[in-house]
Write a protein that holds these residues in place. Structure first.
Motif, PDB file in Angstrom:
ATOM      1  N   VAL A  81       0.847  -1.198   0.000  1.00 17.43           N
ATOM      2  CA  VAL A  81       0.000   0.000   0.000  1.00 17.43           C
ATOM      3  C   VAL A  81       0.884   1.251   0.000  1.00 17.43           C
ATOM      4  O   VAL A  81       0.611   2.214  -0.725  1.00 17.43           O
ATOM      5  N   ALA A  82       1.962   1.240   0.775  1.00 16.91           N
ATOM      6  CA  ALA A  82       2.882   2.385   0.803  1.00 16.91           C
ATOM      7  C   ALA A  82       3.492   2.616  -0.578  1.00 16.91           C
ATOM      8  O   ALA A  82       3.620   3.769  -1.026  1.00 16.91           O
ATOM      9  N   THR A  83       3.841   1.538  -1.266  1.00 17.72           N
ATOM     10  CA  THR A  83       4.391   1.645  -2.619  1.00 17.72           C
ATOM     11  C   THR A  83       3.352   2.242  -3.571  1.00 17.72           C
ATOM     12  O   THR A  83       3.674   3.091  -4.403  1.00 17.72           O
ATOM     13  N   ALA A  84       2.090   1.810  -3.433  1.00 17.83           N
ATOM     14  CA  ALA A  84       1.011   2.356  -4.265  1.00 17.83           C
ATOM     15  C   ALA A  84       0.800   3.843  -3.949  1.00 17.83           C
ATOM     16  O   ALA A  84       0.529   4.643  -4.860  1.00 17.83           O
ATOM     17  N   GLN A  85       0.946   4.221  -2.690  1.00 15.16           N
ATOM     18  CA  GLN A  85       0.832   5.631  -2.328  1.00 15.16           C
ATOM     19  C   GLN A  85       1.949   6.448  -2.989  1.00 15.16           C
ATOM     20  O   GLN A  85       1.701   7.516  -3.546  1.00 15.16           O
ATOM     21  N   GLU A  86       3.165   5.939  -2.930  1.00 19.73           N
ATOM     22  CA  GLU A  86       4.307   6.627  -3.527  1.00 19.73           C
ATOM     23  C   GLU A  86       4.128   6.788  -5.037  1.00 19.73           C
ATOM     24  O   GLU A  86       4.565   7.791  -5.615  1.00 19.73           O
ATOM     25  N   ALA A  87       3.486   5.822  -5.663  1.00 16.42           N
ATOM     26  CA  ALA A  87       3.248   5.865  -7.111  1.00 16.42           C
ATOM     27  C   ALA A  87       2.031   6.714  -7.472  1.00 16.42           C
ATOM     28  O   ALA A  87       1.707   6.862  -8.653  1.00 16.42           O
ATOM     29  N   GLY A  88       1.331   7.242  -6.460  1.00 16.53           N
ATOM     30  CA  GLY A  88       0.155   8.067  -6.721  1.00 16.53           C
ATOM     31  C   GLY A  88      -1.092   7.281  -7.074  1.00 16.53           C
ATOM     32  O   GLY A  88      -2.051   7.832  -7.607  1.00 16.53           O
TER      33      GLY A  88
END
Length: 192
Positions: free
Chosen positions: A127-134
């Motif tokens: 989820v953090a990675t998806a947040q970083e990717a917008g």
């Protein structure tokens, strides 16, 4: 010649009986005598395999909890559909929801089986990675966002603290209506 049951078959019967008992009564209310009677297993085997009632509960909880991890993988790019898939799983497996509720009440979230804790950490990382990717909102920390999504997916289940509305939709449509509301709420919550 009579067929002898394997140890694995005996273990399965014991876990099935224990699962029903724990889902209904939790750890404190469950009775080993009822589990033994329902499973038709010698009590010595219960203690040999699991040590005690709490150890038996941990196994009964851990196996289906691990199944959820495999059956419903997180989709961090679409947490709304993940919530819908979790809702579907909860509807199809109400005993797992009840066991999870008893686990939170009587064992706490700090005593998760290692595989479940590792899977939760991996979901938060995704989820953090998806947040970083917008791909999803950054308004909340990844762990908090995931917790909200999971808790929303429980609406309408035995674990939901929210009572059912006074007027229900047409018979047979309530789960679909609830699922749609959950997916829409999570989509609104997670939009980037």
């Amino acid at each position: 010649m009579a067929r002898h049951e394997t140890l694995e078959e005996t273990r399965r019967r014991l876990l099935a009986a224990a699962g029903e008992e724990f889902a209904e009564y939790g750890i404190a209310g469950a009775r080993v005598e009822r589990i033994i009677a329902a499973s038709r297993v010698n009590s010595a085997l219960l203690y040999r395999y699991f040590g005690n009632k709490a150890g038996l509960f941990d196994t009964v909880f851990g196996e289906p909890a691990a199944e959820v991890v495999d059956a419903v993988p997180v989709t961090p790019e679409d947490l709304a559909e993940y919530a819908g898939a979790l809702f579907d799983y909860h509807q199809a497996h109400p005993r797992v929801v009840r066991l999870g509720t008893w686990h939170r009440l009587e064992r706490s979230t700090t005593q998760l089986p290692e595989r479940i804790a590792a899977a939760q950490n991996e979901k938060v990382r995704k989820v953090a990675t998806a947040q970083e990717a917008g791909l999803t909102t950054r308004a909340l920390p990844a762990g908090e966002l995931l917790a909200l999504v999971v808790h929303l997916s429980l609406l309408g289940s035995d674990a939901s603290p929210v009572p059912e509305p006074g007027t229900a939709p047409e018979p047979g449509t309530a789960p679909e209506v609830r699922r749609g509301a959950i997916v829409a709420a999570v989509r609104a919550l997670t939009s980037a």
